[in-house]
Write an enzyme that holds these catalytic residues in place. Sequence first.
Site, PDB file in Angstrom:
ATOM      1  N   LYS A  12       0.833  -1.208   0.000  1.00  8.84           N
ATOM      2  CA  LYS A  12       0.000   0.000   0.000  1.00  8.84           C
ATOM      3  C   LYS A  12       0.870   1.262   0.000  1.00  8.84           C
ATOM      4  O   LYS A  12       2.047   1.198   0.392  1.00  8.84           O
ATOM      5  CB  LYS A  12      -0.956  -0.054   1.199  1.00  8.84           C
ATOM      6  CG  LYS A  12      -0.528   0.704   2.424  1.00  8.84           C
ATOM      7  CD  LYS A  12      -1.542   0.558   3.523  1.00  8.84           C
ATOM      8  CE  LYS A  12      -2.065   1.894   4.036  1.00  8.84           C
ATOM      9  NZ  LYS A  12      -1.100   2.893   4.424  1.00  8.84           N
ATOM     10  N   LYS A  17       7.704   0.748   0.434  1.00 15.66           N
ATOM     11  CA  LYS A  17       8.176  -0.001  -0.750  1.00 15.66           C
ATOM     12  C   LYS A  17       9.453   0.605  -1.334  1.00 15.66           C
ATOM     13  O   LYS A  17      10.423  -0.089  -1.565  1.00 15.66           O
ATOM     14  CB  LYS A  17       7.124   0.014  -1.882  1.00 15.66           C
ATOM     15  CG  LYS A  17       5.849  -0.682  -1.591  1.00 15.66           C
ATOM     16  CD  LYS A  17       4.896  -0.566  -2.763  1.00 15.66           C
ATOM     17  CE  LYS A  17       4.447   0.855  -3.051  1.00 15.66           C
ATOM     18  NZ  LYS A  17       3.678   1.481  -1.975  1.00 15.66           N
ATOM     19  N   LYS A  43       3.729   8.230  -8.446  1.00 12.43           N
ATOM     20  CA  LYS A  43       4.417   9.223  -7.615  1.00 12.43           C
ATOM     21  C   LYS A  43       5.850   9.488  -8.117  1.00 12.43           C
ATOM     22  O   LYS A  43       6.426  10.539  -7.859  1.00 12.43           O
ATOM     23  CB  LYS A  43       4.441   8.697  -6.170  1.00 12.43           C
ATOM     24  CG  LYS A  43       4.479   9.788  -5.150  1.00 12.43           C
ATOM     25  CD  LYS A  43       4.094   9.382  -3.702  1.00 12.43           C
ATOM     26  CE  LYS A  43       4.323   7.998  -3.209  1.00 12.43           C
ATOM     27  NZ  LYS A  43       4.971   7.883  -1.905  1.00 12.43           N
ATOM     28  N   ASP A 129      -2.206  -0.524  -3.654  1.00  7.76           N
ATOM     29  CA  ASP A 129      -3.493  -0.282  -2.985  1.00  7.76           C
ATOM     30  C   ASP A 129      -4.610  -0.997  -3.731  1.00  7.76           C
ATOM     31  O   ASP A 129      -5.510  -1.580  -3.136  1.00  7.76           O
ATOM     32  CB  ASP A 129      -3.809   1.215  -2.931  1.00  7.76           C
ATOM     33  CG  ASP A 129      -2.953   1.918  -1.892  1.00  7.76           C
ATOM     34  OD1 ASP A 129      -1.827   2.286  -2.235  1.00  7.76           O
ATOM     35  OD2 ASP A 129      -3.414   2.056  -0.745  1.00  7.76           O
TER      36      ASP A 129
END
Length: 293
Positions: A12, A17, A43, A129
């Site tokens: 998530k 990560k 991102k 997610d």
Amino acid sequence: MKKRKEIAIYGKGGIGKSTTTSNISAALSDEGYTVMQIGCDPKSDSTNTLTNGKSIPTVLETLRNGRNVGLEDMIHEGFNGILCVEAGGPEPGVGCAGRGIITAVEFLKQKFVFEEYSPDVVLYDVLGDVVCGGFAMPIREGVASQVYTVSSADFMALYAANNLFKGIKKYSNNGGALFSGIIANSINLPIQKRILEDFSLQTKSTIAEFVPRSLTVTRSELGGKTTIESDPDSEQAGVYRKLAKHIIKNDNEYVPSPLEGDELKIWAESWSDKLLEQKETEHDLECVVPGAE
Ligand code: ADP
Ligand code: MG
């Protein structure tokens, strides 16, 4: 010829990560492996701590802005010569982020990225997610051969891990990638370890390593570096090195057993009851509130 190891790391948002993946990359590069890290989170900050905190141009923006672009415009050498790539995302408000991953990965493959750069290890850092569309691509199409998930003991992180297991199970009969282990992150308390151990027991999955939450990581990140680079002798760097060694050797690939329907909720409630029964310290209880850091 050596066999290339392609690994996808899911989890998530905000669970660690990119931090964990970059430290694994850095540790493997120290061991002499040629490593490529492909950030597949819109991102686009997966590789920042490998490039002194700077962002590199993404595949999608390079494709959007230039003609006759080549691999050299998208592959940027970071710490120890790690080959850093960011897939990027669509322009804000336009298109699907998952589609961006597909475009980027397809472009890299069309340009024979692995033949050109011969990495021993390729790490895909993928937002987990939702395991749908492009985000599922590394699993669905077997782009990666092994999948790991980063999860803390928080419910939402475990929920995302359980969804990932469902995705792996679904595609496992059609050449999809298989699971190889949970990277338990931000584990500082015995109760957090026990929750993760029980989750792995229930889902017939394995735990690759327990990684504590550590200020060394925070400090390294603020300096734009991995812990392996900025504090190589720290205990935390030792944990990342152990994890990297495990991952490079681990050939265990399997289909986990996700908890279906209400099972996950019932399981989580059983832990809530256990916490009350055991009357853990106030501090322990605070740390397992879903969503808490
Ligand atoms: P993700 O890539 O899953 O979105 P990040 O790797 O960017 O998450 O991590 C989110 C934040 O949590 C970052 O500020 C990172 O430094 C911090 N973090 C992750 N793992 C740890 C850890 N083990 N110890 C301390 N901070 C951590
Ligand atoms: Mg990230």
